[in-house]
Design a protein around this motif. Structure first.
Motif, short mmCIF file in Angstrom:
data_model
loop_
_atom_site.label_atom_id
_atom_site.label_comp_id
_atom_site.label_asym_id
_atom_site.label_seq_id
_atom_site.Cartn_x
_atom_site.Cartn_y
_atom_site.Cartn_z
N ASP A 1 0.78 -1.29 -0.02
CA ASP A 1 -0.18 0.07 0.02
C ASP A 1 0.55 1.49 0.09
O ASP A 1 2.09 0.80 -0.32
CB ASP A 1 -1.50 -0.52 0.76
N ARG A 2 -0.07 2.57 0.40
CA ARG A 2 1.08 3.35 -0.17
C ARG A 2 1.94 3.82 1.25
O ARG A 2 3.04 4.63 1.04
CB ARG A 2 0.00 4.84 -0.05
N ASP A 3 2.07 3.28 2.44
CA ASP A 3 2.63 3.62 3.99
C ASP A 3 4.13 2.73 3.75
O ASP A 3 3.65 1.44 3.63
CB ASP A 3 2.00 3.57 4.78
N VAL A 4 4.50 2.99 4.50
CA VAL A 4 5.80 2.52 4.96
C VAL A 4 5.84 1.92 6.35
O VAL A 4 5.60 2.41 7.58
CB VAL A 4 7.38 2.73 4.74
N GLU A 5 5.77 0.51 6.38
CA GLU A 5 5.50 -0.03 8.06
C GLU A 5 6.39 -0.69 8.62
O GLU A 5 6.63 -0.98 8.69
CB GLU A 5 4.95 -0.38 8.08
N LEU A 6 7.48 0.38 9.31
CA LEU A 6 8.76 0.10 10.28
C LEU A 6 8.58 0.85 11.24
O LEU A 6 8.78 1.98 11.03
CB LEU A 6 9.78 0.08 9.41
N LYS A 7 9.42 0.29 12.39
CA LYS A 7 9.01 1.32 13.28
C LYS A 7 10.66 1.30 13.63
O LYS A 7 11.11 1.54 12.68
CB LYS A 7 9.66 0.14 14.97
N ARG B 1 5.38 11.36 8.48
CA ARG B 1 5.08 10.20 9.33
C ARG B 1 4.04 10.01 9.62
O ARG B 1 3.38 11.46 10.40
CB ARG B 1 6.30 10.85 10.24
N MET B 2 3.38 9.25 9.76
CA MET B 2 1.62 9.02 10.43
C MET B 2 1.56 8.78 11.68
O MET B 2 0.86 8.41 12.05
CB MET B 2 1.66 7.73 9.58
N GLY B 3 2.82 7.72 11.80
CA GLY B 3 2.69 7.97 13.13
C GLY B 3 2.27 6.41 13.47
O GLY B 3 1.82 5.49 12.59
N ARG B 4 2.31 5.47 15.05
CA ARG B 4 2.16 4.45 15.18
C ARG B 4 3.06 3.67 13.58
O ARG B 4 2.65 2.26 13.34
CB ARG B 4 0.99 3.74 14.85
N GLY B 5 4.12 3.51 13.76
CA GLY B 5 5.46 2.55 12.75
C GLY B 5 5.11 3.20 12.04
O GLY B 5 5.61 2.53 10.60
N LYS B 6 4.09 4.09 11.02
CA LYS B 6 4.43 4.09 9.31
C LYS B 6 5.04 5.62 9.26
O LYS B 6 4.50 6.32 9.89
CB LYS B 6 2.59 4.51 9.67
N LEU B 7 5.26 5.38 7.75
CA LEU B 7 5.18 6.84 7.26
C LEU B 7 5.26 6.59 5.45
O LEU B 7 4.71 5.31 5.07
CB LEU B 7 6.73 7.28 7.40
N ARG B 8 5.07 7.62 4.72
CA ARG B 8 5.17 7.75 3.60
C ARG B 8 5.63 8.10 2.96
O ARG B 8 5.93 9.59 3.10
CB ARG B 8 3.86 8.35 3.58
#
Length: 233
Positions: A176-182, A212-219
């Motif tokens: 999806d659009r978000d990179v999900e990494l802590k 930075r989207m929060g909860r380990g997500k960024l776009r």
């Protein structure tokens, strides 16, 4: 963990659950069917280990749903993330080596639905259908190309550009659009301190490259602009 033999029927598109896996997608459907008939499905909780370093590589691990990290730990106990895999990706490196053991851990970052193709089932297919070896060689070439990309990322001396290049790499592989990494996972992946990564992510966000989207997500907001920045000396 719960496990059961795969009773995977054809879908409306006449495809098996492994048909979208890069390792198997170009195999004839009859051969895919032979592999599926010998596969096992299992469910794993977040934080559980699919394999540990030193375990024998007895099967191809296919992530049907969920996300895992491939990580190694050095002599000082520091963890280094080698990769993060998600839906539709497979772990099979080293399966054909004489000393076929894992040299890393595979840990679930979220609940994972796993499909396993036994090693002997895959070798049986290769022996009975030698034409599939050409596809396997192409796959190995692709994997080498991926490894070279990671080496290039780690060779970038400027930390902000290294982080930017890593985010472009992860963004291109995301579903999806978000990179999900802590934060600590990014730091481990690019061999930088957590506080260093945090500082440079903040600056990349101020410059309008990411959010930075929060909860380990960024776009990544503008791939072209970030790519141009990373390539600037």
């Amino acid at each position: 963990m719960s496990a059961h033999k795969c009773q995977c029927p054809y879908t409306d598109q006449r495809r098996f659950c492994i048909s979208h896996i890069r390792l198997f997608e170009r195999l004839p459907m009859a051969i895919q069917g032979q592999l599926v008939a010998r596969s096992v499905h299992s469910a794993h909780a977040r934080g559980s280990a699919l394999v540990r370093e030193g375990d024998p590589i007895d099967s191809v691990l296919i992530i049907q749903r969920g996300k895992v990290k491939i990580a190694s730990t050095d002599a000082s106990g520091e963890e280094h993330i080698l990769d993060v895999l998600h839906d539709g990706q497979a772990i099979w490196h080293g399966i054909f080596l004489k000393d076929h053991i894992y040299h890393y851990d595979v840990i679930c970052l979220e609940p994972v639905s796993l499909c396993e193709i036994p090693r002997d089932a895959l070798t049986d297919v290769l022996e009975r259908h030698p034409e599939t070896v050409v596809h396997l060689i192409e796959m190995l070439s692709t994997e080498l190309d991926e490894a070279e990309k990671k080496v290039i990322i780690l060779s970038i001396r400027d930390p902000r550009r290294r982080i930017g290049q890593f985010l472009l790499y992860r963004d291109a592989r995301c579903l999806d659009r978000d990179v999900e990494l802590k934060l600590e996972d990014i730091a481990s992946s690019v061999n930088l301190r957590v506080e260093t990564v945090s500082r440079h992510l903040t600056q990349l966000e101020r410059d309008g490259y990411i959010r930075r989207m929060g909860r380990g997500k960024l776009r990544v907001l503008d791939r072209q602009a970030l790519s141009a920045y990373v390539e600037t000396e």
